[in-house]
Write an enzyme that holds these catalytic residues in place. Sequence first.
Site, PDB file in Angstrom:
ATOM      1  N   CYS A  11       0.838  -1.194   0.000  1.00 53.32           N
ATOM      2  CA  CYS A  11       0.000   0.000   0.000  1.00 53.32           C
ATOM      3  C   CYS A  11       0.877   1.249   0.000  1.00 53.32           C
ATOM      4  O   CYS A  11       1.872   1.330   0.733  1.00 53.32           O
ATOM      5  CB  CYS A  11      -0.916  -0.008   1.217  1.00 53.32           C
ATOM      6  SG  CYS A  11      -1.862   1.520   1.433  1.00 53.32           S
ATOM      7  N   ASP A  35       0.055  -6.113  -0.540  1.00 56.15           N
ATOM      8  CA  ASP A  35      -1.032  -6.378  -1.483  1.00 56.15           C
ATOM      9  C   ASP A  35      -0.597  -7.556  -2.350  1.00 56.15           C
ATOM     10  O   ASP A  35       0.458  -7.504  -2.995  1.00 56.15           O
ATOM     11  CB  ASP A  35      -1.299  -5.162  -2.379  1.00 56.15           C
ATOM     12  CG  ASP A  35      -1.821  -3.964  -1.603  1.00 56.15           C
ATOM     13  OD1 ASP A  35      -2.604  -4.169  -0.658  1.00 56.15           O
ATOM     14  OD2 ASP A  35      -1.441  -2.830  -1.936  1.00 56.15           O
TER      15      ASP A  35
END
Length: 282
Positions: free
Chosen positions: A189, A196
């Site tokens: 992120c 992620d």
Amino acid sequence: MNTPEQSQLGKSSAYIDQYAPSLLFPLPRAPKREEIGVQGSQMPFFGADLWTAFELSWLNLRGKPQVALVHFTIPCETPNLIESKSFKLYLNSFNNTRLADAAEVQARLRTDLAEALWRGSEQKGSIGVKIIGLDRFDQEMVQELDGLLLDRLDVECTQYQPAPELLHANHEEAPVTETLVSHLLKSNCLVTGQPDWGSVQIRYSGAQIDQEGLLQYLVSFRNHNEFHEQCVERIFMDIWTRCRPLKLSVYARYTRRGGLDINPFRTSHPGALPANVRSARQ
């Protein structure tokens, strides 16, 4: 202009359970696009961001809870994207809101999101909103991205920040058409640094891309901080400029967070969008 640091990412947030479209936090796409050489409205790609919401609920007029899934289609032409935590908080604001039916929910979602996505622009547009009710849950499929698996290759990986110099194509041989897939995509992120996880599918026609270099390049995103949409556009532009294919599409499906998954698709030529079908990891 909103910045990622001004968003609710990484901050303690109050959960509002009465309808509040003001919770949506749009972020301009332009600054990150300028980093990869995309200027203004003349973009070298088409496509959309396909979102799935798994945690939508509201009350009917008698106070009985209703639940649904939602598929969103957000064109990449929108000047803004929606910061994902604000999207989650906005959806939660429906939780104790009484609404007549799913059609009213759909209309509010479409109106609110379109306003935020085109905020600050003279151009206005719409988005796709498809609500999946309980009676159609059993029609939701699980399917993996098709293509030749890059992850089969035994490669040494030493770079964990985007390294486009790893990309090569053989322009001395006849052009090919290939679909390649990897499940080793990971980025972080932009604001919080939280991981992620994603799978990525690359379809192209043109000079054959070196598969080992492509896999090493995808792995090089591992410690890179950027939003999902920005990572996919960076991958597209790096392949487009370094390998110079005749046609190219890049499609990533990221695992869900906060009841939302984000699946950006970018392509060099206009055409049908891929089906928004989740994978096993989602």
